[in-house]
Design a protein around this motif. Sequence first.
Motif, PDB file in Angstrom:
ATOM      1  N   GLU A  80       0.830  -1.204   0.000  1.00 14.56           N
ATOM      2  CA  GLU A  80       0.000   0.000   0.000  1.00 14.56           C
ATOM      3  C   GLU A  80       0.869   1.261   0.000  1.00 14.56           C
ATOM      4  N   GLU A  81       1.929   1.256   0.819  1.00 13.52           N
ATOM      5  CA  GLU A  81       2.837   2.401   0.864  1.00 13.52           C
ATOM      6  C   GLU A  81       3.521   2.615  -0.482  1.00 13.52           C
ATOM      7  N   PHE A  82       3.980   1.522  -1.085  1.00 14.79           N
ATOM      8  CA  PHE A  82       4.702   1.632  -2.350  1.00 14.79           C
ATOM      9  C   PHE A  82       3.812   2.167  -3.460  1.00 14.79           C
ATOM     10  N   LEU A  83       2.594   1.650  -3.571  1.00 14.47           N
ATOM     11  CA  LEU A  83       1.704   2.080  -4.645  1.00 14.47           C
ATOM     12  C   LEU A  83       1.272   3.534  -4.471  1.00 14.47           C
ATOM     13  N   GLU A  84       1.264   4.011  -3.231  1.00 18.43           N
ATOM     14  CA  GLU A  84       0.891   5.402  -2.974  1.00 18.43           C
ATOM     15  C   GLU A  84       2.021   6.360  -3.351  1.00 18.43           C
ATOM     16  N   PHE A  85       3.268   5.938  -3.149  1.00 17.09           N
ATOM     17  CA  PHE A  85       4.400   6.834  -3.382  1.00 17.09           C
ATOM     18  C   PHE A  85       5.588   6.041  -3.936  1.00 17.09           C
ATOM     19  N   PRO A  86       5.469   5.486  -5.159  1.00 20.36           N
ATOM     20  CA  PRO A  86       6.504   4.586  -5.680  1.00 20.36           C
ATOM     21  C   PRO A  86       7.856   5.248  -5.889  1.00 20.36           C
ATOM     22  N   GLN A  87       7.864   6.507  -6.323  1.00 16.85           N
ATOM     23  CA  GLN A  87       9.139   7.146  -6.628  1.00 16.85           C
ATOM     24  C   GLN A  87       9.958   7.426  -5.371  1.00 16.85           C
ATOM     25  N   GLY A  88       9.297   7.603  -4.249  1.00 23.25           N
ATOM     26  CA  GLY A  88      10.020   7.904  -3.016  1.00 23.25           C
ATOM     27  C   GLY A  88      10.207   6.705  -2.122  1.00 23.25           C
ATOM     28  N   SER A  89       9.946   5.494  -2.646  1.00 23.55           N
ATOM     29  CA  SER A  89      10.012   4.281  -1.831  1.00 23.55           C
ATOM     30  C   SER A  89      10.967   3.268  -2.443  1.00 23.55           C
ATOM     31  N   ARG A  90      11.403   2.359  -1.620  1.00 26.22           N
ATOM     32  CA  ARG A  90      12.162   1.201  -2.104  1.00 26.22           C
ATOM     33  C   ARG A  90      11.400  -0.039  -1.655  1.00 26.22           C
ATOM     34  N   PHE A  91      10.910  -0.795  -2.617  1.00 28.39           N
ATOM     35  CA  PHE A  91      10.076  -1.961  -2.332  1.00 28.39           C
ATOM     36  C   PHE A  91      10.890  -3.226  -2.555  1.00 28.39           C
ATOM     37  N   LEU A  92      10.871  -4.136  -1.584  1.00 29.83           N
ATOM     38  CA  LEU A  92      11.576  -5.409  -1.677  1.00 29.83           C
ATOM     39  C   LEU A  92      10.574  -6.531  -1.523  1.00 29.83           C
ATOM     40  N   GLN A  93      10.501  -7.409  -2.509  1.00 27.20           N
ATOM     41  CA  GLN A  93       9.652  -8.581  -2.398  1.00 27.20           C
ATOM     42  C   GLN A  93      10.502  -9.815  -2.679  1.00 27.20           C
ATOM     43  N   SER A  94      10.020 -10.949  -2.211  1.00 27.16           N
ATOM     44  CA  SER A  94      10.708 -12.222  -2.443  1.00 27.16           C
ATOM     45  C   SER A  94      12.163 -12.182  -1.976  1.00 27.16           C
ATOM     46  N   PHE A  95      12.459 -11.413  -0.911  1.00 30.80           N
ATOM     47  CA  PHE A  95      13.848 -11.322  -0.470  1.00 30.80           C
ATOM     48  C   PHE A  95      14.351 -12.629   0.128  1.00 30.80           C
ATOM     49  N   LYS A  96      13.457 -13.538   0.456  1.00 34.73           N
ATOM     50  CA  LYS A  96      13.877 -14.864   0.908  1.00 34.73           C
ATOM     51  C   LYS A  96      14.733 -15.557  -0.148  1.00 34.73           C
ATOM     52  N   SER A  97      14.531 -15.215  -1.417  1.00 36.69           N
ATOM     53  CA  SER A  97      15.226 -15.910  -2.501  1.00 36.69           C
ATOM     54  C   SER A  97      16.735 -15.680  -2.508  1.00 36.69           C
ATOM     55  N   VAL A  98      17.235 -14.703  -1.740  1.00 34.07           N
ATOM     56  CA  VAL A  98      18.683 -14.471  -1.690  1.00 34.07           C
ATOM     57  C   VAL A  98      19.305 -15.036  -0.418  1.00 34.07           C
ATOM     58  N   ALA A  99      18.540 -15.745   0.386  1.00 33.65           N
ATOM     59  CA  ALA A  99      19.046 -16.241   1.674  1.00 33.65           C
ATOM     60  C   ALA A  99      20.297 -17.094   1.519  1.00 33.65           C
ATOM     61  N   ALA A 100      20.343 -17.921   0.473  1.00 37.71           N
ATOM     62  CA  ALA A 100      21.465 -18.841   0.279  1.00 37.71           C
ATOM     63  C   ALA A 100      22.447 -18.352  -0.771  1.00 37.71           C
ATOM     64  N   ASN A 101      22.359 -17.080  -1.134  1.00 36.88           N
ATOM     65  CA  ASN A 101      23.200 -16.510  -2.183  1.00 36.88           C
ATOM     66  C   ASN A 101      24.359 -15.738  -1.560  1.00 36.88           C
ATOM     67  N   ALA A 102      25.576 -16.264  -1.679  1.00 36.51           N
ATOM     68  CA  ALA A 102      26.745 -15.610  -1.099  1.00 36.51           C
ATOM     69  C   ALA A 102      27.082 -14.306  -1.814  1.00 36.51           C
ATOM     70  N   LEU A 103      26.613 -14.135  -3.049  1.00 38.06           N
ATOM     71  CA  LEU A 103      26.886 -12.907  -3.793  1.00 38.06           C
ATOM     72  C   LEU A 103      26.061 -11.739  -3.277  1.00 38.06           C
ATOM     73  N   PHE A 104      24.965 -12.041  -2.558  1.00 35.77           N
ATOM     74  CA  PHE A 104      24.166 -10.967  -1.970  1.00 35.77           C
ATOM     75  C   PHE A 104      24.781 -10.576  -0.636  1.00 35.77           C
ATOM     76  N   ASP A 105      25.212  -9.335  -0.556  1.00 39.38           N
ATOM     77  CA  ASP A 105      25.803  -8.838   0.694  1.00 39.38           C
ATOM     78  C   ASP A 105      24.807  -7.991   1.470  1.00 39.38           C
ATOM     79  N   SER A 106      24.212  -7.023   0.781  1.00 33.52           N
ATOM     80  CA  SER A 106      23.261  -6.140   1.454  1.00 33.52           C
ATOM     81  C   SER A 106      22.427  -5.417   0.405  1.00 33.52           C
ATOM     82  N   ALA A 107      21.300  -4.879   0.852  1.00 37.74           N
ATOM     83  CA  ALA A 107      20.424  -4.084  -0.007  1.00 37.74           C
ATOM     84  C   ALA A 107      20.675  -2.610   0.263  1.00 37.74           C
TER      85      ALA A 107
END
Length: 448
Positions: A80-107
Motif C-alpha cells: 500500500e505504501e509503495f503504490l501510494e508513493f513509488p518514486q520515493g520508496s524502495r520496495f523489496l519482495q521475495s527477499f527470501k530468494s537471496v538467503a542462500a546466495n553468497a553474492l548478496f551482501d546487502s540491499a
Amino acid sequence: MTAPLPTPAAPTAPAAQTLGIDFGTTNSVLALSEGADAAELVPFAAPGGVTQVFRSALCFWQDETVRGKLAHEAGPWALEEFLEFPQGSRFLQSFKSVAANALFDSANLFEKRMRFEELGQVFLRHLVEHAGEALATLPERVIVGRPVRYVGARVDTALARRRYDAMFAMLGREVHYVYEPLGAAYSFAQRLTEPATLLVADFGGGTSDFSVVRIEAPGAARRCVPLGSAGIGIAGDRFDYRIMDHLVLPLLGKGGTYRSFDKELEIPPGHFTDFGDWSRLALMRNRKTLDELARLERAASDPAAIARMIAIVENELGFQLYDAVGKLKRALSGEAHGHFHFDGGGLDITADVTRAEFEEWIAPDLAKIAATVDEALAGAGIEAGAIDHVFLTGGSSLIPAVRALFEQRFGEERLASGDELTSIAHGLALIGQAPDIADWIAPEETDA
C-alpha cells in the motif's frame, strides 16, 4: 543486530503453545497450537480486509521524524505504501530468494545498507506487530519452515542457516527448522484414519519441494515418519516470468532490432532484465535509463514497442503489469483460453492465450519438476506405486499441467489438495507439539 541463538537440544515434551511460521517467498503465514491435534491460523487486519496470508514484502522510505530517518512497513501495508508513493520508496519482495546466495551482501536503502538478516528482522517485527493480540505473548517454541532446496545456481545452505539464525533470534525463543513440505504433510495427516505413505508436493513462489512421509494410524506412538525429500528452485515466480517473457516482452521490443551505422542489430536483452521482477522496474525510472530508451526508440525497427516499454517505466506500472500476468495465469488454470489485458499509462495491451501455449512455455520447468519428484522417491527408497496419497499444496498446484504431471504418475484417485496457502504453517505449529520433534528438524548439510 541481535546475536543468533545457539541451536538448542530437541526437547522430548511438547510446549504449552507453539508457533508455526511459514516464511514464504511470496507470502508468509502464522499458526498457533496449544495441543497435539489442533492449530489456528493467525489473522491480520490488512488494508484490504482480514486475511491469514501476509505478503513477504518490505517497503522503505525516508522520514526525518523517525529514528535513523528510514521508515518501513511490511506485508500488505508495504504494498500500500509503495503504490501510494513509488518514486520515493524502495520496495523489496521475495527477499527470501537471496538467503542462500553468497553474492548478496546487502540491499541499498537510500543512505543505509541492510544485510539479509537485518531485513528479516524488520519483516518479523512488523509481522508480529500486525498479528496484534494473537501474539501479544510469543510462545516459547517456534517452528520455522525452510525449503528443501533454496533458490539459486550456487546454493550455500550453511550461509542460509546462519542468516536464518540471526533473523529469527530477534524473537528470543527456541527455534527449530523443518522442511516446508513436511509441515504440509503433518497437517494432511489430520485427515487420515488409516496408515498410509504420503507424498507432499509443495509449490511456492520460489521453490517446489517434495517430501515422502509414512503416516501411522491415529494414536500411534510416532504418527508420522519422514522418509525422504527433494526440491528445486522452480515455482510460481518462474511461471509468471514465462508469460512475461513469451507474451509481454515481445510487445515491448524484446527480440526486435534497431539500426546502428547502417547495420541492423538485435536489441540487447539487458534492456529487459528488470522486467523479471516488477518491483525493480521503479529503479529504471531514472534519467540515464530513460535517455537510453529514447535513443533506442528512435533507432528501433518497431518504435511503438519501445514506446510501450517507456510508458510502463515512466508511469511506474510494474505492479499493474504483473497483476495482469497473474490474472492470465489464474484464468488459464480454469479455462482453456485466457485473455491478457493491461490498461494504464495511455496503453491498452491485449492478447489471447491458450492453455496449450502456456503449457508449452513452462514445459522445460515441468520436466525438471518431474525429475525432482523422482529424486524424492529415490531418497525415500520407494517406487511410485507405494504412494497411497499425493497432497498438492501451494498456489501453483492449481495449474492443470502441474496437476496432470501427478495424475499421470500416480493416478487421479490418489491426489488430494486444499488449504493451498496455509497448510504448511498449520502443520508446523502441530509439529511443535510432537514428542518426536527431533525427527522433523531439517539437517544442516550443504546442498550439492
